[in-house]
Design an enzyme around this catalytic site. Sequence first.
Site, PDB file in Angstrom:
ATOM      1  CD  GLU A 124      -5.932  13.542 -16.191  1.00 13.26           C
ATOM      2  OE1 GLU A 124      -5.488  13.900 -17.302  1.00 13.26           O
ATOM      3  OE2 GLU A 124      -6.978  13.979 -15.690  1.00 13.26           O
ATOM      4  CB  THR A 155      -3.519   2.632  -4.786  1.00 17.46           C
ATOM      5  OG1 THR A 155      -2.163   2.881  -5.152  1.00 17.46           O
ATOM      6  CG2 THR A 155      -3.543   1.598  -3.676  1.00 17.46           C
ATOM      7  NE  ARG A 239       3.714  15.106  -1.310  1.00 16.57           N
ATOM      8  CZ  ARG A 239       3.721  16.226  -2.020  1.00 16.57           C
ATOM      9  NH1 ARG A 239       3.879  17.386  -1.394  1.00 16.57           N
ATOM     10  NH2 ARG A 239       3.575  16.204  -3.329  1.00 16.57           N
ATOM     11  NE  ARG A 264      25.989 -17.846   5.387  1.00 18.40           N
ATOM     12  CZ  ARG A 264      26.123 -18.937   4.675  1.00 18.40           C
ATOM     13  NH1 ARG A 264      25.539 -20.072   5.068  1.00 18.40           N
ATOM     14  NH2 ARG A 264      26.837 -18.927   3.559  1.00 18.40           N
ATOM     15  CD  GLU A 359       0.186   9.702  -1.391  1.00 20.37           C
ATOM     16  OE1 GLU A 359      -0.035  10.900  -1.655  1.00 20.37           O
ATOM     17  OE2 GLU A 359      -0.710   8.905  -1.067  1.00 20.37           O
TER      18      GLU A 359
END
Length: 375
Positions: A124, A155, A239, A264, A359
């Site tokens: 909340e 979510t 978790r 690169r 979580e």
Amino acid sequence: MELTSEQRAIRETVREFALEEIRPTAREADENESFPEEVWDGLAEMELTAMTVPEEYGGLDVDGLTYALVNEEVAYGQLAVATALSVHCLATSCLAEFGTEAQKERWLPEMAEGRPVGAFALSEPDAGSNPAEMSTEAAPDGDEYVINGTKQWITNGVRSDVVILFAKTDADDPGTVTQFVVPKDANGLAVGKKEEKLGLRASDTTTLIFDDVRIPKENRLTEVGRGLSAAFSILTGGRVGIAAQSVGLAQSALDLAIEYAEEREQFDGPIRDIQSIRHKLADMHTQTQASRLLTYDAARGLDGDEPPAMAASTAKYFASEAAMDVTNEAIQVHGGYGYTTDFPVERLYRDAKITTIYEGTTQIQKTVIARELLD
């Protein structure tokens, strides 16, 4: 740790799906803050939305390690998708573990097929890390409960159709937190504003506002006052899921950094030949692999008689912080290009931060670990 042939096959299948179907949607989904529903439908076709649904209701009822492997590989493609899936699985876990036969038969077969999508409403605005301070009330009224209050950080807030809700049956009694299942189309239930976030932008995170929402008493999932213990039990598995997602995110960043270092060129050769780059990659690999082993250890514990609270918190704490470190170093390997949106590592870095918060924050995980060690 040894995987079974079935677990290896699942991991390889989900990794292929992550590379071919999930990852290509990630940039657009992040930029537009839109969830890739076609990817969700693909997960459902693979029965991954059924992972925590018992077989008798059309589910897979997978073991803890398989659950972690799937979370890891989906997050390898895109963390926002993995987060949506894990929250849906939290909702089906609650129904599977605490629901009556009638509740399971009503909700689980369709949720196993991917829709209705589940949401998990615990936090909340003024009660995040300490849910016992929640103010949402589900007051008994005859054969119904009347729900009033606001939940935050939800979510699947927009796209969900069923909500696992935690509320007090007496707003003045902290010992009355109880778990309920609430249809999203219930009168008086409204979706609040969609949060604009640093990362995880493809995931719809909203408030849910309950204004005299009435549900029948048979929608109560736990005995009155057993809601928090139910939440903490379910969140242990959650978790582990977030730890696994952190591993997938870190592995994605590591692989991209290795690929870039191979291609690169600076100082007349690929930067992979520069010792400082090689050491960075070695550190990134070590952190990722250590996170993976901690996570797999905790995941195996999910199949035991007692929730592996300490192992889950240890894995979640270490893996989420490692994800931050590894994605940060991936940007450094890319140099200036890593700071631009032309390369995906900047998105992975933005996404990684949330793994240290939801979580249960890193600080909450340390509190759990210390309590297990000392109390």
